[in-house]
Design a protein around this motif. Structure first.
Motif, PDB file in Angstrom:
ATOM      1  N   GLN A 123     -26.990   2.346   8.976  1.00 30.14           N
ATOM      2  CA  GLN A 123     -25.565   2.282   8.645  1.00 30.14           C
ATOM      3  C   GLN A 123     -24.694   2.192   9.896  1.00 30.14           C
ATOM      4  O   GLN A 123     -23.726   1.426   9.951  1.00 30.14           O
ATOM      5  CB  GLN A 123     -25.163   3.505   7.827  1.00 30.14           C
ATOM      6  CG  GLN A 123     -23.738   3.409   7.292  1.00 30.14           C
ATOM      7  CD  GLN A 123     -23.327   4.659   6.560  1.00 30.14           C
ATOM      8  OE1 GLN A 123     -23.034   5.681   7.180  1.00 30.14           O
ATOM      9  NE2 GLN A 123     -23.306   4.593   5.227  1.00 30.14           N
ATOM     10  N   LEU A 124     -25.049   2.979  10.913  1.00 28.81           N
ATOM     11  CA  LEU A 124     -24.249   2.978  12.132  1.00 28.81           C
ATOM     12  C   LEU A 124     -24.498   1.737  12.984  1.00 28.81           C
ATOM     13  O   LEU A 124     -23.563   1.080  13.451  1.00 28.81           O
ATOM     14  CB  LEU A 124     -24.546   4.250  12.936  1.00 28.81           C
ATOM     15  CG  LEU A 124     -23.828   4.392  14.282  1.00 28.81           C
ATOM     16  CD1 LEU A 124     -22.319   4.344  14.102  1.00 28.81           C
ATOM     17  CD2 LEU A 124     -24.260   5.682  14.977  1.00 28.81           C
ATOM     18  N   ARG A 125     -25.759   1.421  13.172  1.00 29.82           N
ATOM     19  CA  ARG A 125     -26.110   0.363  14.117  1.00 29.82           C
ATOM     20  C   ARG A 125     -25.913  -1.033  13.534  1.00 29.82           C
ATOM     21  O   ARG A 125     -25.469  -1.950  14.228  1.00 29.82           O
ATOM     22  CB  ARG A 125     -27.565   0.551  14.575  1.00 29.82           C
ATOM     23  CG  ARG A 125     -27.997  -0.374  15.702  1.00 29.82           C
ATOM     24  CD  ARG A 125     -29.319   0.090  16.301  1.00 29.82           C
ATOM     25  NE  ARG A 125     -30.334   0.322  15.288  1.00 29.82           N
ATOM     26  CZ  ARG A 125     -31.075  -0.637  14.751  1.00 29.82           C
ATOM     27  NH1 ARG A 125     -30.909  -1.887  15.136  1.00 29.82           N
ATOM     28  NH2 ARG A 125     -31.985  -0.349  13.856  1.00 29.82           N
ATOM     29  N   GLN A 127     -24.455  -1.763  10.110  1.00 32.54           N
ATOM     30  CA  GLN A 127     -23.210  -1.905   9.352  1.00 32.54           C
ATOM     31  C   GLN A 127     -21.981  -1.478  10.155  1.00 32.54           C
ATOM     32  O   GLN A 127     -20.844  -1.709   9.735  1.00 32.54           O
ATOM     33  CB  GLN A 127     -23.292  -1.077   8.072  1.00 32.54           C
ATOM     34  CG  GLN A 127     -24.408  -1.491   7.132  1.00 32.54           C
ATOM     35  CD  GLN A 127     -24.452  -0.612   5.875  1.00 32.54           C
ATOM     36  OE1 GLN A 127     -23.432  -0.147   5.381  1.00 32.54           O
ATOM     37  NE2 GLN A 127     -25.663  -0.393   5.361  1.00 32.54           N
ATOM     38  N   LYS A 128     -22.220  -0.834  11.324  1.00 33.68           N
ATOM     39  CA  LYS A 128     -21.121  -0.371  12.186  1.00 33.68           C
ATOM     40  C   LYS A 128     -20.185   0.595  11.458  1.00 33.68           C
ATOM     41  O   LYS A 128     -18.967   0.587  11.657  1.00 33.68           O
ATOM     42  CB  LYS A 128     -20.303  -1.566  12.720  1.00 33.68           C
ATOM     43  CG  LYS A 128     -21.130  -2.658  13.392  1.00 33.68           C
ATOM     44  CD  LYS A 128     -21.931  -2.144  14.590  1.00 33.68           C
ATOM     45  CE  LYS A 128     -22.687  -3.288  15.259  1.00 33.68           C
ATOM     46  NZ  LYS A 128     -23.565  -2.820  16.351  1.00 33.68           N
ATOM     47  N   LYS A 129     -20.760   1.436  10.587  1.00 32.38           N
ATOM     48  CA  LYS A 129     -19.977   2.427   9.852  1.00 32.38           C
ATOM     49  C   LYS A 129     -20.267   3.822  10.388  1.00 32.38           C
ATOM     50  O   LYS A 129     -21.419   4.162  10.660  1.00 32.38           O
ATOM     51  CB  LYS A 129     -20.300   2.366   8.353  1.00 32.38           C
ATOM     52  CG  LYS A 129     -19.844   1.095   7.671  1.00 32.38           C
ATOM     53  CD  LYS A 129     -20.188   1.141   6.184  1.00 32.38           C
ATOM     54  CE  LYS A 129     -19.741  -0.122   5.470  1.00 32.38           C
ATOM     55  NZ  LYS A 129     -20.091  -0.094   4.025  1.00 32.38           N
ATOM     56  N   TRP A 130     -19.204   4.626  10.496  1.00 32.52           N
ATOM     57  CA  TRP A 130     -19.333   6.019  10.951  1.00 32.52           C
ATOM     58  C   TRP A 130     -18.966   6.914   9.766  1.00 32.52           C
ATOM     59  O   TRP A 130     -17.805   7.286   9.580  1.00 32.52           O
ATOM     60  CB  TRP A 130     -18.404   6.249  12.140  1.00 32.52           C
ATOM     61  CG  TRP A 130     -18.542   7.607  12.770  1.00 32.52           C
ATOM     62  CD1 TRP A 130     -17.973   8.766  12.335  1.00 32.52           C
ATOM     63  CD2 TRP A 130     -19.285   7.951  13.931  1.00 32.52           C
ATOM     64  NE1 TRP A 130     -18.308   9.812  13.141  1.00 32.52           N
ATOM     65  CE2 TRP A 130     -19.125   9.343  14.149  1.00 32.52           C
ATOM     66  CE3 TRP A 130     -20.079   7.210  14.826  1.00 32.52           C
ATOM     67  CZ2 TRP A 130     -19.702  10.012  15.212  1.00 32.52           C
ATOM     68  CZ3 TRP A 130     -20.653   7.884  15.878  1.00 32.52           C
ATOM     69  CH2 TRP A 130     -20.482   9.254  16.068  1.00 32.52           C
ATOM     70  N   LYS A 131     -19.965   7.209   8.916  1.00 31.06           N
ATOM     71  CA  LYS A 131     -19.696   7.988   7.705  1.00 31.06           C
ATOM     72  C   LYS A 131     -20.638   9.196   7.675  1.00 31.06           C
ATOM     73  O   LYS A 131     -21.673   9.183   7.009  1.00 31.06           O
ATOM     74  CB  LYS A 131     -19.882   7.113   6.461  1.00 31.06           C
ATOM     75  CG  LYS A 131     -18.924   5.923   6.393  1.00 31.06           C
ATOM     76  CD  LYS A 131     -19.095   5.151   5.090  1.00 31.06           C
ATOM     77  CE  LYS A 131     -18.639   5.965   3.892  1.00 31.06           C
ATOM     78  NZ  LYS A 131     -18.725   5.217   2.625  1.00 31.06           N
ATOM     79  N   ARG A 132     -20.264  10.219   8.397  1.00 33.49           N
ATOM     80  CA  ARG A 132     -21.112  11.412   8.489  1.00 33.49           C
ATOM     81  C   ARG A 132     -21.352  12.044   7.124  1.00 33.49           C
ATOM     82  O   ARG A 132     -22.393  12.654   6.884  1.00 33.49           O
ATOM     83  CB  ARG A 132     -20.455  12.425   9.424  1.00 33.49           C
ATOM     84  CG  ARG A 132     -20.307  11.935  10.856  1.00 33.49           C
ATOM     85  CD  ARG A 132     -19.488  12.909  11.681  1.00 33.49           C
ATOM     86  NE  ARG A 132     -20.132  14.202  11.750  1.00 33.49           N
ATOM     87  CZ  ARG A 132     -19.504  15.338  12.080  1.00 33.49           C
ATOM     88  NH1 ARG A 132     -18.195  15.313  12.329  1.00 33.49           N
ATOM     89  NH2 ARG A 132     -20.156  16.464  12.139  1.00 33.49           N
ATOM     90  N   ASP A 134     -22.116  10.800   4.443  1.00 33.49           N
ATOM     91  CA  ASP A 134     -23.231  10.197   3.686  1.00 33.49           C
ATOM     92  C   ASP A 134     -24.584  10.817   4.040  1.00 33.49           C
ATOM     93  O   ASP A 134     -25.578  10.542   3.360  1.00 33.49           O
ATOM     94  CB  ASP A 134     -23.310   8.691   3.971  1.00 33.49           C
ATOM     95  CG  ASP A 134     -22.193   7.917   3.293  1.00 33.49           C
ATOM     96  OD1 ASP A 134     -21.476   8.518   2.472  1.00 33.49           O
ATOM     97  OD2 ASP A 134     -22.056   6.715   3.586  1.00 33.49           O
ATOM     98  N   TRP A 135     -24.630  11.627   5.080  1.00 33.87           N
ATOM     99  CA  TRP A 135     -25.932  12.004   5.621  1.00 33.87           C
ATOM    100  C   TRP A 135     -26.162  13.509   5.661  1.00 33.87           C
ATOM    101  O   TRP A 135     -26.553  14.077   6.654  1.00 33.87           O
ATOM    102  CB  TRP A 135     -26.123  11.383   7.015  1.00 33.87           C
ATOM    103  CG  TRP A 135     -25.868   9.912   6.966  1.00 33.87           C
ATOM    104  CD1 TRP A 135     -24.836   9.225   7.509  1.00 33.87           C
ATOM    105  CD2 TRP A 135     -26.656   8.960   6.250  1.00 33.87           C
ATOM    106  NE1 TRP A 135     -24.908   7.900   7.189  1.00 33.87           N
ATOM    107  CE2 TRP A 135     -26.028   7.702   6.412  1.00 33.87           C
ATOM    108  CE3 TRP A 135     -27.817   9.042   5.479  1.00 33.87           C
ATOM    109  CZ2 TRP A 135     -26.524   6.548   5.841  1.00 33.87           C
ATOM    110  CZ3 TRP A 135     -28.312   7.885   4.915  1.00 33.87           C
ATOM    111  CH2 TRP A 135     -27.680   6.660   5.088  1.00 33.87           C
TER     112      TRP A 135
END
Length: 526
Positions: A123-125, A127-132, A134-135
């Motif tokens: 997701q981070l690498r 999709q470039k999303k920072w959604k803590r 979700d994890w």
């Protein structure tokens, strides 16, 4: 000079060890196409292979001088061991060099399953999303992990799980409970205790007893959201049932390194987003590859010099060196041991071999075959004719061989008596016309049958109607009887050995056990 040929790529340190020997001529032919390789094996004393070279009749015909084969790894699926044995060629593997690698991969799968690192990374690498948010994972501390199989790998997984402050319990009917409890790990004889755990990981050989060890039936008894790990052998978990349970989220996550059919590129488990998969990389660390190469090279040196055959998987006996009848007694003895171990499951305390007749001349070889039969179901490929006695001693198993010049009943008679912590069982057999193997006695009950196929050992109080009850239950479940042998003793007991056309389920065994006259029932496959 002894000639060793390396057929597949191994770590440079193994090649260096072989090169630095004054009495060894080493050739590294791993770069050649296999057809070219075969042309250059004529003078090889020892070859080192991995999975890329098939050791079949074609290769053995070319390698006319071959004395030993080293499989640089654990699996020997690419080696025709029977053909090697007939030609007097020793087959060896390297079973422990990748232990730590397999243990650590197991732990990696466990940690991935509770924290979902691959998903967060993607997701981070990508999709470039920072959604803590979700994890949110769970912690290993306080979770209960069930370990099926407590050998070299399973026991080390247990040690590491304890370091994470997990509650650890193991199921392994072939060890003494103290092996686990001395490490502060709970031991159970009830498989259902494992099914109640938060995380389950399996570390057993693949055989008839362990194949499909986890199916829909076992999954149904598990916790909602259980995590399953398999870094051992493909097929220990039923993949269809695993898929269904993952899809319904009965199983929250699964970590899988091995598949029933490999390569597993088209396996439907890959379509699920709650499965972590790796392509059978349990042994793939730099350290393990180095150790595999060094151990394989050392084994090749010892075999070439005739000094030792570490981890040999067969007995180097040429057919021409033994009478046909003796070879049949070797097979009989191993089958008797295998039969006894299945009919009397548990941690083995003693194995006694009684030999009557001229066959007593081969006592040492027969004892090796007996021990391989006895230990095969619990240790799989880890047991062989060379290390069997050593492993038996290591496990504290009492052993003895007694010989008698003449037999009262047959020209030759072999009897194995096997004791576990629960009970003891003996089985006798002989050979007719040089190669017809027969089981002749089980715990004092006279039996005349070939030890082969799927069998039920049914002991009961000797009263009318029992055979009918057994037949009705088997018929109700469409299980055909191929052979039925009955024996009785003076204590008003009867023993039936029933050969079946198909596998019998645990449900049917429980139903047979419910017959009022039933004393015991055992399931044996040879």
């Amino acid at each position: 000079m002894h000639k060793i040929i390396v057929c597949d790529h191994i770590h440079q340190k193994g090649l260096d060890l072989l090169t630095n020997q004054d009495d060894i001529q080493m050739e590294n032919l791993a770069h050649l196409q296999k057809d070219e390789l075969l042309k250059l094996l004529k003078d090889a004393d020892v070859i080192i292979t991995r999975s890329s070279t098939n050791v079949d009749e074609k290769l053995l015909t070319c390698a006319k001088n071959l004395k030993a084969i080293i499989r640089a790894g654990v699996g020997v699926d690419n080696v025709d061991i029977d053909s090697c044995s007939r030609k007097g060629i020793v087959v060896m593997n390297v079973p422990t060099a990748n232990t730590i690698a397999a243990v650590e991969l197991t732990m990696a799968h466990i940690i991935n399953a509770v924290r979902n690192f691959p998903g967060a990374d993607a997701q981070l690498r990508i999709q470039k999303k920072w959604k803590r948010e979700d994890w949110y994972g769970t912690e290993l501390k306080g979770k209960k992990i069930g370990i099926i199989g407590f050998g070299n790998i399973g026991s080390r997984v247990g040690i590491r799980a304890k370091a994470f402050e997990m509650e650890v319990i193991t199921y392994d009917p072939y060890i003494f409970a103290s092996k686990a409890t001395d490490m502060g790990i709970a031991y159970t004889e009830n498989f259902e205790d494992i099914l109640k755990c938060d995380i389950i990981t399996i570390h057993t050989p693949k055989n008839e007893e362990t194949k499909n060890m986890i199916t829909a039936k076992e999954i149904k008894q598990m916790k909602e959201g259980v995590i399953l790990i398999n870094c051992a052998r493909g097929g220990l978990y039923n993949e269809d049932d695993l898929y269904d349970a993952l899809k319904s989220h009965k199983i929250r996550w699964a970590g899988i390194d091995v598949f029933n059919k490999e390569p597993g590129t088209d396996n439907k488990l890959l379509d699920l987003d709650n499965v972590y998969v790796t392509p059978h990389i349990g042994a793939n660390t730099l350290e393990s590859q180095e150790q595999i190469a060094l151990q394989a090279a050392q084994a090749a040196l010892e075999a070439a010099r005739g000094a030792n055959y570490p981890n040999a998987l067969n007995l180097p006996v040429k057919e021409a060196d033994l009478p046909k009848s003796v070879k049949a007694y070797l097979e009989l003895t191993q089958k008797l041991g295998f039969f006894c171990a299945q009919a009397n499951k548990g941690a083995i305390t003693s194995v006694h071999l009684n030999l009557e007749g001229e066959i007593g001349k081969y006592a040492d070889s027969l004892m090796a075959f007996a021990l391989v039969g006895v230990l095969k179901s619990s240790l799989g490929d880890k047991i062989n004719y060379i290390n069997a006695q050593f492993i038996a001693k290591e496990r504290g198993i009492e052993m003895s061989v007694k010989t008698k010049k003449n037999s009262n009943s047959y020209k030759n008679l072999v009897t194995i008596s096997l004791a576990t912590a629960q009970e003891s069982l003996s089985a006798s057999g002989t050979v007719f016309e040089e190669d017809i193997i027969k089981l002749t006695d089980i715990n004092g009950f006279n039996i005349d049958i070939e030890p082969k196929g799927r069998m039920i050992l049914f002991k009961n109080t000797d009263i009318p109607g029992v055979i009918g009850n057994v037949g009705n239950i088997l018929g109700k479940h469409s299980i055909n009887i191929a052979d039925f042998r009955l024996s009785r003793n003076s204590n008003k007991e009867a023993l039936a050995l029933i050969v079946l056309d198909s596998q019998i389920s645990e449900n049917v065994i429980q139903e047979l056990r419910g017959i009022p006259a039933c004393i015991s029932i055992r399931n044996v496959t040879i």
